[in-house]
Each structure stands twice: as structure tokens, then as C-alpha cells.
Write a protein that holds these residues in place. Structure first.
Motif, PDB file in Angstrom:
ATOM      1  N   ASN A   1       1.816   8.321  17.492  1.00  0.00           N
ATOM      2  CA  ASN A   1       0.964   8.038  16.346  1.00  0.00           C
ATOM      3  C   ASN A   1       1.708   8.155  15.026  1.00  0.00           C
ATOM      4  OD1 ASN A   1      -1.623   7.176  16.965  1.00  0.00           O
ATOM      5  ND2 ASN A   1      -2.309   9.225  17.526  1.00  0.00           N
ATOM      6  N   GLY A   2       1.145   7.545  14.016  1.00  0.00           N
ATOM      7  CA  GLY A   2       1.666   7.648  12.662  1.00  0.00           C
ATOM      8  C   GLY A   2       0.913   6.698  11.767  1.00  0.00           C
ATOM      9  N   GLY A   3       0.884   7.007  10.494  1.00  0.00           N
ATOM     10  CA  GLY A   3       0.281   6.108   9.532  1.00  0.00           C
ATOM     11  C   GLY A   3      -1.078   6.521   9.021  1.00  0.00           C
ATOM     12  N   TYR A   4      -1.663   7.572   9.564  1.00  0.00           N
ATOM     13  CA  TYR A   4      -2.985   8.007   9.100  1.00  0.00           C
ATOM     14  C   TYR A   4      -2.920   8.574   7.685  1.00  0.00           C
ATOM     15  CZ  TYR A   4      -4.939   7.793  13.905  1.00  0.00           C
ATOM     16  OH  TYR A   4      -5.388   7.406  15.145  1.00  0.00           O
ATOM     17  N   GLN A   5      -1.765   9.079   7.286  1.00  0.00           N
ATOM     18  CA  GLN A   5      -1.589   9.585   5.925  1.00  0.00           C
ATOM     19  C   GLN A   5      -1.119   8.433   5.026  1.00  0.00           C
ATOM     20  OE1 GLN A   5       0.956  13.048   6.278  1.00  0.00           O
ATOM     21  NE2 GLN A   5      -0.423  13.987   7.766  1.00  0.00           N
ATOM     22  N   GLY A   6      -2.005   7.469   4.880  1.00  0.00           N
ATOM     23  CA  GLY A   6      -1.725   6.280   4.090  1.00  0.00           C
ATOM     24  C   GLY A   6      -3.032   5.616   3.712  1.00  0.00           C
ATOM     25  N   GLN A   7      -2.955   4.534   2.937  1.00  0.00           N
ATOM     26  CA  GLN A   7      -4.178   3.905   2.449  1.00  0.00           C
ATOM     27  C   GLN A   7      -4.877   3.052   3.505  1.00  0.00           C
ATOM     28  OE1 GLN A   7      -2.283   2.143  -1.112  1.00  0.00           O
ATOM     29  NE2 GLN A   7      -3.697   3.389  -2.334  1.00  0.00           N
ATOM     30  N   TYR A   8      -4.105   2.457   4.411  1.00  0.00           N
ATOM     31  CA  TYR A   8      -4.684   1.636   5.477  1.00  0.00           C
ATOM     32  C   TYR A   8      -3.967   1.930   6.788  1.00  0.00           C
ATOM     33  CZ  TYR A   8      -7.192  -1.176   2.021  1.00  0.00           C
ATOM     34  OH  TYR A   8      -8.044  -1.589   1.020  1.00  0.00           O
ATOM     35  N   LEU A   9      -4.679   1.696   7.897  1.00  0.00           N
ATOM     36  CA  LEU A   9      -4.151   1.972   9.228  1.00  0.00           C
ATOM     37  C   LEU A   9      -4.582   0.889  10.195  1.00  0.00           C
ATOM     38  CD1 LEU A   9      -2.970   4.123  11.362  1.00  0.00           C
ATOM     39  CD2 LEU A   9      -5.359   4.806  11.647  1.00  0.00           C
TER      40      LEU A   9
ATOM     41  N   MET B   1       0.845  -1.197   0.000  1.00  0.00           N
ATOM     42  CA  MET B   1       0.000   0.000   0.000  1.00  0.00           C
ATOM     43  C   MET B   1       0.878   1.244   0.000  1.00  0.00           C
ATOM     44  SD  MET B   1      -1.266   0.700   3.891  1.00  0.00           S
ATOM     45  CE  MET B   1      -0.184   1.672   4.940  1.00  0.00           C
ATOM     46  N   LYS B   2       0.288   2.388  -0.351  1.00  0.00           N
ATOM     47  CA  LYS B   2       0.998   3.657  -0.325  1.00  0.00           C
ATOM     48  C   LYS B   2       0.825   4.342   1.029  1.00  0.00           C
ATOM     49  CE  LYS B   2       0.733   5.002  -5.212  1.00  0.00           C
ATOM     50  NZ  LYS B   2       0.220   6.057  -6.143  1.00  0.00           N
ATOM     51  N   ALA B   3       1.895   4.995   1.479  1.00  0.00           N
ATOM     52  CA  ALA B   3       1.827   5.774   2.709  1.00  0.00           C
ATOM     53  C   ALA B   3       2.861   6.886   2.656  1.00  0.00           C
ATOM     54  CB  ALA B   3       2.063   4.899   3.931  1.00  0.00           C
ATOM     55  N   ALA B   4       2.563   7.989   3.334  1.00  0.00           N
ATOM     56  CA  ALA B   4       3.504   9.096   3.438  1.00  0.00           C
ATOM     57  C   ALA B   4       4.508   8.817   4.545  1.00  0.00           C
ATOM     58  CB  ALA B   4       2.760  10.396   3.717  1.00  0.00           C
ATOM     59  N   ILE B   5       5.755   9.210   4.317  1.00  0.00           N
ATOM     60  CA  ILE B   5       6.790   9.080   5.342  1.00  0.00           C
ATOM     61  C   ILE B   5       7.548  10.390   5.470  1.00  0.00           C
ATOM     62  CG2 ILE B   5       7.078   6.579   5.090  1.00  0.00           C
ATOM     63  CD1 ILE B   5       9.679   7.223   3.495  1.00  0.00           C
ATOM     64  N   PHE B   6       8.095  10.603   6.669  1.00  0.00           N
ATOM     65  CA  PHE B   6       8.972  11.733   6.934  1.00  0.00           C
ATOM     66  C   PHE B   6      10.397  11.302   6.620  1.00  0.00           C
ATOM     67  CE2 PHE B   6      11.867  13.519  10.235  1.00  0.00           C
ATOM     68  CZ  PHE B   6      11.886  14.835   9.804  1.00  0.00           C
ATOM     69  N   VAL B   7      11.038  11.998   5.697  1.00  0.00           N
ATOM     70  CA  VAL B   7      12.406  11.655   5.314  1.00  0.00           C
ATOM     71  C   VAL B   7      13.407  12.447   6.154  1.00  0.00           C
ATOM     72  CG1 VAL B   7      14.076  11.576   3.420  1.00  0.00           C
ATOM     73  CG2 VAL B   7      11.648  11.117   2.976  1.00  0.00           C
ATOM     74  N   GLU B   8      13.246  13.758   6.134  1.00  0.00           N
ATOM     75  CA  GLU B   8      14.094  14.677   6.885  1.00  0.00           C
ATOM     76  C   GLU B   8      13.360  16.009   6.930  1.00  0.00           C
ATOM     77  OE1 GLU B   8      16.817  16.225   3.131  1.00  0.00           O
ATOM     78  OE2 GLU B   8      17.628  14.696   4.486  1.00  0.00           O
ATOM     79  N   PRO B   9      13.777  16.942   7.786  1.00  0.00           N
ATOM     80  CA  PRO B   9      13.084  18.229   7.833  1.00  0.00           C
ATOM     81  C   PRO B   9      12.936  18.835   6.440  1.00  0.00           C
ATOM     82  CG  PRO B   9      14.588  18.080   9.665  1.00  0.00           C
ATOM     83  CD  PRO B   9      14.832  16.856   8.834  1.00  0.00           C
ATOM     84  N   GLY B  10      11.680  19.186   6.111  1.00  0.00           N
ATOM     85  CA  GLY B  10      11.376  19.790   4.826  1.00  0.00           C
ATOM     86  C   GLY B  10      11.142  18.805   3.704  1.00  0.00           C
TER      87      GLY B  10
END
Length: 345
Positions: A111-119, A1-10
Motif C-alpha cells: 500500500n501507499g498513497g493514502y497520505q495524499g490528496q487523491y488515491l 496533486m500533493k502527496a507525502a513521500i518517504f525520502v530516507e529514514p527520518g
């Protein structure tokens, strides 16, 4: 599935990750319909606070129940639900007292993972809030308002709740972001007669008035304090909603509060202020993580369904999940009050 991740600031990315699975009998798997970016996400996006690289992000969503554990009885597969960030269990001392934001049975790690297709949602049996019908039964605007009930509207209301706003009160709202604007709604819901919004941006001030603000103070710092005192005949406000989190905002709240008032704080703090000023004016300082499930069930879901409030208007730009970088940039640059993410239809 697709999900957003934090890579580094910005820097945000969308990547393929493994679809979550049930890990406990009290879990549910949620197919996310809509999510959004929170002002608190900007703390780590800007590098002000730390977050683990390549971690899943997001803590606000509405969606459909895709799977449930064997001990989940209150929701079933196919139900349309608000997905609060709080994960209240419903039976610990904190939840029973109405403070599910401080549930004693939350999992460690944040928390984390709400910006994705499934949680994967734990404590699903009590924490999830069922919405009547299906997404197709609601307009686009209604879906946006329902989404705010996963955090931002509940947090704004929590500021008014912890400040003990009551009918006839004069209330000052510090902060004109999405939480502060929802604080205006919360104060009005609780019967405030006069709501003074401290706002420095024309678009946000306009929305604050639409939500129920009676006065806008555009001055900053000491000039803002002076203006509020002028508007209140030198007395100060009966209640103050602090929706920023900066030390200066809490100190300003103490300056504009009348003796004996209560400050409801919901801005995520980075440092703590001196309490001396509050002591000498008998001012109470309360607040913290919102009681999302509690407030939704008691007040907010019905208020949205009945058309009494329209907090979804805080979403001023919309994006797909693939455009998550642009969604964060829009909020970081103040081009959006709050960024909406369309995940699925």
C-alpha cells in the motif's frame, strides 16, 4: 496533486505527483478527507525495515468517491467512504471466510498513497465501506472515529476477534499504542468482564481506562508477568491481545495466558518466537492482517455511528499534509499516540 513521500529514514516530504487515474473497471478514485500515520509506518521511518526511496506512503483514510470504474456498482461518485488498507474483493476464498486482510486478489507491491490528496483504490466495489451522508454531517470527533475504521480500530478489534474474546472473559492487552488502545475497545465490545492493559505511559493508561480497561499494569518484563498472575489468582488470562509485534511481546503473551487460552496477534512481527512455551500450555496463536471491511460492516461502523465507541480519541495531535514530517516526528518521539492528517474539508 500533493502527496507525502518517504525520502530516507527520518525524512518525509510533500511533493507534487501526478493525480491517479482509473486503471481497471473495478477501481475508484478517492478524494482524501482525512488520513493518519500508523505505528507500522515507524518501522521504515526509523530504518528498521526497508522501503523504496521516494515512494508514496500511508494506508488509512476516509474520503469522497471522485470517479468509479464501470464495474463499480456499490458506491457512486460523491459517496463518503471508509478507505480500508485491505482492498478485499469480496468473492475469493479468504474474503468469503471473513479474512479480507488476506484477499487473494490483492495487487502486488504493498500500500501507499493514502497520505495524499487523491488515491486510486482497487477492488472498490466491495472493499470500500460507505458512510451515511457527507463529512459535513459529522462532528470533528466523529470524523476521527470514522477514520480509525480504515485500520487501527479494525486492527484492535481483530486482535480481540482472533483471540476469541467472549462475554465474561479476562483479557490482557499488550501494547499501549493506538492499536493496543483500540484492542481494549474491541475486548469490551466482545463482552470482556476484566481488561488488563500493560501500559507504561500515564496518558495512554488514562485513555485505556476510558476505553474500558479495568486494571493497569505499569511494570515491565518479568515483573509485569508476575503482576498479571497476581491479578488472575495465578491462572493467567482467558485471552491475550498482542499489539506490539516484538518477539518479546509474543513470549510475554504466552507467559500471562492461562492454559488453553488464545493469543490474538496484530502487531507487525519482525521475527518469530519459539513456539515451545505455547505448546506446553495448549495456547493458540492466531491473528495477522485485520479483516477491515468485514469488521466494519459487521460491528464497528454501527458502533461508531451509535456512539458506543469513540476510538478517534487515539488522535492526540493534528497536522496538515504539508506538515507530514512533524506528524511522523511526533509519533516517533512519543509526543503523540497517533498523528492525524487533515487533507481536505
Amino acid at each position: 496533486m500533493k502527496a507525502a513521500i518517504f525520502v530516507e529514514p527520518g525524512k518525509m516530504e510533500v511533493t507534487e505527483v501526478e493525480k491517479p487515474t482509473l486503471q481497471k473497471s473495478t477501481d475508484a478514485i478517492i478524494k482524501i478527507v482525512r488520513a493518519c500515520v500508523c505505528g507500522s509506518d515507524l518501522w521504515w521511518y526509523r530504518g528498521i525495515s526497508k522501503r523504496q526511496a521516494n515512494s508514496l506512503v500511508g494506508h488509512e483514510a476516509i474520503g469522497l468517491v471522485a470517479e468509479v470504474g464501470v464495474d463499480v456498482k456499490n458506491v457512486k461518485v460523491g459517496d463518503f467512504v471508509i478507505v480500508p488498507f485491505t482492498h478485499g474483493c469480496g468473492y475469493c476464498a479468504a474474503c468469503q471466510a471473513g479474512f479480507d486482510g488476506n484477499c487473494l486478489n490483492q495487487e502486488a507491491g504493498g500500500n501507499g498513497g493514502y497520505q495524499g490528496q487523491y488515491l486510486r483504490y482497487y477492488n472498490a466495489d466491495w472493499g470500500l465501506v460507505k458512510i451515511p451522508g457527507q463529512p459535513a454531517d459529522y462532528t470533528d470527533d466523529q470524523l476521527n472515529s470514522l477514520l480509525t475504521l480504515s485500520d487501527v480500530m479494525a486492527t484492535g478489534y481483530h486482535a480481540a476477534f482472533t483471540a476469541e474474546v467472549k462475554a465474561g472473559d479476562t483479557v490482557v492487552v499488550i501494547g499501549d499504542g493506538a492499536v493496543g488502545l483500540c484492542g481494549v475497545i474491541g475486548a469490551k465490545l466482545r463482552g470482556a468482564k476484566r481488561i488488563i492493559s500493560l501500559s507504561h505511559h500515564e496518558d495512554r493508561a488514562k485513555l485505556a481506562r476510558e476505553f474500558g480497561a479495568t486494571d493497569i499494569v505499569s511494570e515491565r518484563g518479568d515483573m509485569a508477568v508476575q503482576k498479571v498472575l497476581e491479578l488472575t489468582d495465578g491462572a493467567g488470562a482467558d485471552a491475550v491481545l498482542e499489539c506490539v509485534g516484538a518477539t518479546s511481546a509474543i513470549e510475554q503473551a504466552g507467559q500471562v495466558a492461562r492454559p488453553g487460552a488464545v493469543i490474538g496477534r496484530v502487531g507487525v512481527p519482525q521475527t518469530e518466537p519459539s513456539s515451545n512455551q505455547l505448546f506446553w500450555k495448549n495456547i493458540g496463536l492466531r491473528g495477522g492482517l485485520a479483516s477491515v471491511t468485514t469488521h466494519d460492516r459487521a460491528v464497528l461502523l454501527a458502533a461508531v455511528l451509535e456512539g458506543k465507541i469513540e476510538p478517534g480519541k487515539v488522535f492526540t495531535k493534528r497536522f496538515t499534509l504539508d506538515d507530514v514530517q512533524a506528524a511522523y516526528e511526533a509519533m516517533d518521539k512519543r509526543e503523540a499516540i497517533k498523528s492525524l492528517l487533515i487533507i481536505s474539508q
